[in-house]
Design a protein around this motif. Structure first.
Motif, mmCIF file in Angstrom:
data_model
loop_
_atom_site.group_PDB
_atom_site.id
_atom_site.type_symbol
_atom_site.label_atom_id
_atom_site.label_comp_id
_atom_site.label_asym_id
_atom_site.label_seq_id
_atom_site.Cartn_x
_atom_site.Cartn_y
_atom_site.Cartn_z
ATOM 1 N N PRO A 142 0.968 -1.173 -0.180
ATOM 2 C CA PRO A 142 -0.012 0.059 0.046
ATOM 3 C C PRO A 142 0.796 1.145 -0.228
ATOM 4 C CG PRO A 142 -0.831 -1.574 1.559
ATOM 5 C CD PRO A 142 0.233 -2.046 1.159
ATOM 6 N N TRP A 143 2.006 1.419 0.228
ATOM 7 C CA TRP A 143 3.020 2.406 0.557
ATOM 8 C C TRP A 143 4.072 2.081 -0.845
ATOM 9 C CZ3 TRP A 143 2.304 -0.597 4.702
ATOM 10 C CH2 TRP A 143 1.194 -0.113 5.633
ATOM 11 N N GLU A 144 4.272 1.267 -1.642
ATOM 12 C CA GLU A 144 5.339 1.017 -2.323
ATOM 13 C C GLU A 144 5.008 0.695 -3.890
ATOM 14 O OE1 GLU A 144 9.523 -1.128 -2.114
ATOM 15 O OE2 GLU A 144 7.787 -1.942 -0.876
ATOM 16 N N LEU A 145 5.536 1.207 -4.873
ATOM 17 C CA LEU A 145 5.206 0.833 -6.295
ATOM 18 C C LEU A 145 6.651 0.586 -6.848
ATOM 19 C CD1 LEU A 145 3.129 4.084 -7.385
ATOM 20 C CD2 LEU A 145 2.258 1.614 -6.816
ATOM 21 N N GLU A 146 6.533 -0.514 -8.010
ATOM 22 C CA GLU A 146 7.497 -0.800 -8.663
ATOM 23 C C GLU A 146 7.337 -0.074 -9.996
ATOM 24 O OE1 GLU A 146 9.818 -4.754 -8.623
ATOM 25 O OE2 GLU A 146 8.405 -4.795 -10.719
ATOM 26 N N VAL A 147 8.450 0.395 -10.533
ATOM 27 C CA VAL A 147 8.520 1.040 -11.880
ATOM 28 C C VAL A 147 9.086 0.440 -12.934
ATOM 29 C CG1 VAL A 147 8.423 3.648 -12.867
ATOM 30 C CG2 VAL A 147 7.843 3.418 -10.767
ATOM 31 N N ARG A 148 8.466 0.303 -13.956
ATOM 32 C CA ARG A 148 9.495 -0.445 -15.093
ATOM 33 C C ARG A 148 9.392 0.783 -16.206
ATOM 34 N NH1 ARG A 148 5.639 -3.604 -13.017
ATOM 35 N NH2 ARG A 148 4.187 -3.187 -14.606
ATOM 36 N N GLU A 199 -16.076 7.338 -0.179
ATOM 37 C CA GLU A 199 -16.687 8.851 -0.587
ATOM 38 C C GLU A 199 -15.525 9.571 -0.502
ATOM 39 O OE1 GLU A 199 -19.772 9.199 2.688
ATOM 40 O OE2 GLU A 199 -21.303 8.913 1.029
ATOM 41 N N ASP A 200 -14.359 9.196 -0.044
ATOM 42 C CA ASP A 200 -13.172 10.229 0.249
ATOM 43 C C ASP A 200 -12.247 9.943 -0.971
ATOM 44 O OD1 ASP A 200 -12.428 7.739 1.263
ATOM 45 O OD2 ASP A 200 -11.371 8.638 2.969
ATOM 46 N N MET A 201 -12.775 8.937 -1.826
ATOM 47 C CA MET A 201 -11.968 8.541 -2.934
ATOM 48 C C MET A 201 -10.905 7.571 -2.825
ATOM 49 S SD MET A 201 -13.875 9.949 -5.322
ATOM 50 C CE MET A 201 -13.055 9.342 -6.508
ATOM 51 N N SER A 202 -11.019 7.004 -1.450
ATOM 52 C CA SER A 202 -9.952 6.022 -0.794
ATOM 53 C C SER A 202 -10.188 4.655 -1.620
ATOM 54 C CB SER A 202 -9.863 5.996 0.548
ATOM 55 O OG SER A 202 -10.737 5.378 1.018
ATOM 56 N N LEU A 203 -9.430 3.638 -1.734
ATOM 57 C CA LEU A 203 -9.576 2.538 -2.269
ATOM 58 C C LEU A 203 -8.916 1.478 -0.943
ATOM 59 C CD1 LEU A 203 -7.833 2.341 -5.660
ATOM 60 C CD2 LEU A 203 -10.215 1.736 -5.265
ATOM 61 N N ARG A 204 -9.806 1.057 -0.216
ATOM 62 C CA ARG A 204 -9.375 0.080 0.922
ATOM 63 C C ARG A 204 -8.665 0.484 1.674
ATOM 64 N NH1 ARG A 204 -9.889 -5.575 1.802
ATOM 65 N NH2 ARG A 204 -8.206 -6.438 2.945
ATOM 66 N N TYR A 205 -7.390 1.023 1.488
ATOM 67 C CA TYR A 205 -6.545 1.511 2.367
ATOM 68 C C TYR A 205 -6.805 3.002 2.361
ATOM 69 C CZ TYR A 205 -4.437 -3.132 1.208
ATOM 70 O OH TYR A 205 -4.265 -4.351 1.085
ATOM 71 N N PRO A 206 -6.745 3.578 3.592
ATOM 72 C CA PRO A 206 -6.842 5.047 3.661
ATOM 73 C C PRO A 206 -6.068 5.740 3.024
ATOM 74 C CG PRO A 206 -7.190 4.015 5.789
ATOM 75 C CD PRO A 206 -6.450 2.950 5.165
ATOM 76 N N ASN A 207 -4.882 5.342 2.658
ATOM 77 C CA ASN A 207 -3.684 6.121 1.888
ATOM 78 C C ASN A 207 -3.686 5.862 0.553
ATOM 79 O OD1 ASN A 207 -2.516 3.387 2.409
ATOM 80 N ND2 ASN A 207 -0.706 4.436 1.723
ATOM 81 N N VAL A 208 -4.507 4.842 -0.175
ATOM 82 C CA VAL A 208 -4.604 4.549 -1.545
ATOM 83 C C VAL A 208 -5.943 5.164 -2.002
ATOM 84 C CG1 VAL A 208 -4.411 2.721 -3.115
ATOM 85 C CG2 VAL A 208 -3.215 2.544 -1.135
ATOM 86 N N PHE A 209 -5.648 5.975 -3.093
ATOM 87 C CA PHE A 209 -6.775 6.593 -4.044
ATOM 88 C C PHE A 209 -7.053 6.221 -5.116
ATOM 89 C CE2 PHE A 209 -5.481 8.718 -0.065
ATOM 90 C CZ PHE A 209 -6.577 9.136 0.720
ATOM 91 N N ALA A 210 -8.039 6.789 -5.779
ATOM 92 C CA ALA A 210 -8.165 6.482 -7.245
ATOM 93 C C ALA A 210 -9.203 7.691 -7.673
ATOM 94 C CB ALA A 210 -8.965 5.150 -7.564
ATOM 95 N N CYS A 211 -9.063 8.051 -9.069
ATOM 96 C CA CYS A 211 -10.030 9.254 -9.630
ATOM 97 C C CYS A 211 -9.566 9.272 -11.152
ATOM 98 C CB CYS A 211 -9.400 10.531 -8.843
ATOM 99 S SG CYS A 211 -7.603 10.990 -9.114
ATOM 100 N N GLY A 212 -10.841 9.787 -11.493
ATOM 101 C CA GLY A 212 -10.785 9.801 -12.968
ATOM 102 C C GLY A 212 -11.712 8.715 -13.338
#
Length: 731
Positions: free
Chosen positions: A353-359, A531-544
């Protein structure tokens, strides 16, 4: 309604009538209980068992039927039965009463309300399915909503009774104890000195602080539950990571940079997303060229000589690319780097939830961490599973802009906004357009009168509309592309040169690794946002577009504000996204612009309304430009000027709509629009004219008749209000 339901309703009505008839609501007051405190306490001491059972029975009835007085009865339980007996009686009785209310709601209203409020119930069902008992425990523990509403609402869901009863009993215990304990202290007030006793003050403090404490505890438990199994980094590379450089992602990154947060924007393709590269910008450029062609073809409307339209389709598409190139610097990596955004070219996927792998494109990978992450990956054209369609090398709103030769016969699948905009543009540019739509009309989300006006214009401009046609199979016959459609039980054969598919859009979620962090997409392909645009985890969001429910650039930007602000400051305060005033425009000719409710939606929701209509053929500016086709339609509550919805069909509809959108956003009615000076002659004067139509229709006729008599009296005519004319003759 069945006989058993009618019988149950009758029983409930009788009980409520008896309760009110014998002033039960007046008996269950703090003043009445204190007035009879001594007598009640003495009787309870002599008949404790009967008192406890009788008290519990009354409590069950009060809570089951949502009668007033449950809070007072809880305090009374502590005051007269003490902490132990009061807590036992209230906890059992409240659970039984809540369960009965749950069953009554399920039996009487479930089928009807699930149909009427399908979206709301579906949301509750998702909460129950996602978090199970914890979802109900949260509602019970934090008293944001009245308990009787929870009883009724949960009865509409698929939750099992035993789960509901057990969770309600456990989750209500802390609150029950706080109220019962407060009741024991109220029962001990004998003098003014008792009011400031330590025990009483502590009980009242606990009563006031309980909602805040419960909210904190629920939040803590929820965070521990959702983050179980994940190790949070001790430090972070960024405050915010944004996946996707479209409208939603750009706005999110811009906001973060503006408040001096460290933010990175990761885009695997082109900055600007669909809107810049394949959507709003290129389509509107094409539509403008098509409008110019239509003007030349019908120049006689303006007193000029009409001329046959000749031009190079390649030049038109080159102009489209020039427009994109001119807008592109607004969304470029260079601009955003100057704003303070780290722009990264690559494909991102979740590790935690806090880490991304960028290729990166060169095969290199890196891992980045952030306190919050926003998914803004947009959408893509949906491709229906019709046999043979893929063999036709179908066009869509993504690859259309690579065309260099104009199709002579263009088949357009879809009668929604995208399909209709492009079908009309190509028809005006000279293609023979066949538009196939499964439904019985274009722009199905609009009212029938709107669809009919657009349909008439399409047919007038040569679009071959095939409504009620369902494409079943694509094939090639003797070197010619053919589609077979089903229409009223018969097979219809349609030949074409190229096919443009515009039947909707799907969210881009492939390769994100959402499954690694336990996030599943909804049936429509979007991700499930709160309703706050979060996704399951309070620190992960989605929009658009990836989040839905609207697939508009302005909706994406609107959501992005909530995602970014909550992602950066959500630990202090969270904002719920507001969709109450969401406008949109379909750029056909005539344009169709709407905000708020349509007539069909108002009827479906059971909202009373009246319609005010103003024809643009009455607008001077529209007449001067020979574009006087169309209308404005405003929905208001009967007799009131509050705007429930507005639709504008005609030239410049998108610009005209802005005034109604502003009015709805800030609670301004039609009277305010009517009282605003509008320059003449302008298109926006039509908004004032529509407000004037409402005013005339709602003029107080009784007062006007009295005024007519008053003016007649002031002219000295009395009851005779006729004007007698004198003839003057001259020699």
């Amino acid at each position: 309604m069945t006989r058993s339901k009618l019988l149950l309703i009758l029983v409930i009505v009788v009980i409520v009538a008896v309760f009110l008839g014998f002033d039960g609501h007046k008996l269950l007051t703090l003043e009445n209980l204190q007035a009879n405190q001594s007598a009640l306490a003495q009787w309870i001491d002599q008949h404790l068992l009967v008192a406890v059972v009788g008290y519990a029975a009354i409590y069950v009835v009060v809570t089951a039927l949502s009668l007033p007085g449950a809070t007072i009865m809880t305090l009374a339980g502590g005051a007269f039965l003490g902490n132990f007996y009061g807590l036992v009686a209230v906890s059992i009785a409240s659970t039984l009463g809540a369960s009965l209310a749950f069953l009554v709601a399920r039996f009487l209203m479930r089928d009807t309300l699930r149909k009427r409020y399908a979206e709301t119930v579906a949301k509750m069902d998702r909460g129950v399915s996602k978090d199970g008992a914890f979802y109900l425990a949260t509602l019970r523990l934090v008293p944001v909503f009245p308990f009787f509403l929870i009883n009724l609402a949960m009865g509409l869901t698929a939750m099992k009774l035993r789960t509901y009863a057990l969770v309600s009993w456990i989750a209500m215990l802390p609150g029950t104890f706080v109220f019962v304990n407060a009741g024991t202290q109220l029962g001990q007030i004998q003098s003014t000195g008792d009011i400031v006793s330590a025990d009483l003050l502590l009980s009242f403090a606990l009563l006031g602080l309980f909602p805040l404490i419960a909210k904190f505890v629920v939040g803590f438990i929820r965070r521990r539950k959702v983050y179980a199994g994940w190790q949070k980094p001790e430090s972070f590379d960024y405050n915010l990571l944004v996946i996707g450089g479209g409208s939603a992602g750009l706005v999110s990154a811009y906001i973060a940079a503006a408040v001096k947060a460290k933010v990175a924007l990761i885009e695997k393709h082109k900055m600007g997303g669909d809107c810049l590269n394949t959507g709003c910008i290129p389509s509107k450029a094409l539509i403008r060229s098509a409008k110019a062609a239509d003007t030349l073809r019908h120049a006689n409307r303006y007193g000029l000589e009409s001329v046959p339209v000749k031009g190079s389709f390649k030049n038109i598409m080159n102009r489209v690319q020039e427009v994109i190139a001119k807008v592109e610097p607004h969304d470029s990596p260079e601009r955003y780097r100057k704003l303070g955004v780290d722009c990264i070219s690559g494909e991102a996927s979740f590790v935690s939830p806090w880490e991304l792998e960028v290729r990166h494109s060169d095969g290199r990978t890196e891992r980045l961490t952030a306190r919050s992450i926003i998914v803004a990956t947009g959408g893509k054209p949906a491709m229906p599973p019709i046999p043979g369609l893929n063999d036709m090398a179908p066009l869509n709103s993504d690859n259309l802009w690579e065309l260099q030769e104009q199709p002579e016969r263009l088949l357009v699948l879809g009668g929604g906004p995208i399909g209709s905009e492009l079908a009309h543009a190509f028809a005006r540019l000279g293609s023979q357009v066949i538009q196939v739509e499964m439904g019985d009309r274009l722009l199905a989300k609009e009212d029938i009168d709107v669809s009919e006006l657009v349909k008439a214009q399409f047919e007038n401009d040569g679009v071959d509309l095939r409504l009620g046609h369902a494409a079943k199979e694509f094939t090639t016959e003797e070197g010619q592309k053919v589609v077979y459609c089903e229409h009223k039980g018969e097979q219809v054969r349609i030949a074409f040169d190229q096919v443009l598919v515009a039947v909707g859009r799907a969210a881009n979620t492939e390769g994100l690794g959402l499954e690694k962090i336990g996030i599943e997409t909804l049936p429509n392909g979007t991700v499930p946002v709160e309703e706050d645009m979060s996704l399951r985890y309070p620190n992960v969001f989605a929009c658009g577009d990836v989040a839905g429910p609207y697939q508009f650039t302005h909706a994406a930007s609107h959501q992005a504000w909530y995602a970014a602000v909550n992602g950066l400051f959500g630990q202090f305060k969270r904002f719920k996204v507001d969709y109450r005033v969401m406008p949109w425009v379909t750029f056909t000719s005539p344009e169709v612009a709407r905000v708020g409710l349509s007539e069909a939606e108002a009827r479906e929701k059971g909202i009373a309304f009246e319609v005010t209509r103003y024809g643009l053929d009455d607008l001077d500016r529209a007449i001067t430009e020979s574009e006087d086709s169309g209308f404005i339609k405003v929905l208001t509550p009967p007799g009131k000027d509050k705007i429930l919805g507005a639709v504008v069909v005609g030239s410049h509809a998108g610009e005209i709509l802005a005034e109604f959108t502003l009015a709805m956003k800030h609670g301004l009615g039609l009277n305010k629009i009517l009282g605003t000076i509008h320059p003449y002659p302008t298109w926006n004067e039509s908004a004032k004219a529509a407000a004037g139509e409402w005013k005339r229709a709602n003029a107080p006729q009784g007062i006007l008749k009295l005024l007519e008599k008053l003016h007649g009296w002031r002219r000295g005519k009395g009851q005779n209000n006729q004007v007698k004319r004198k003839e003057v003759t001259t020699d």
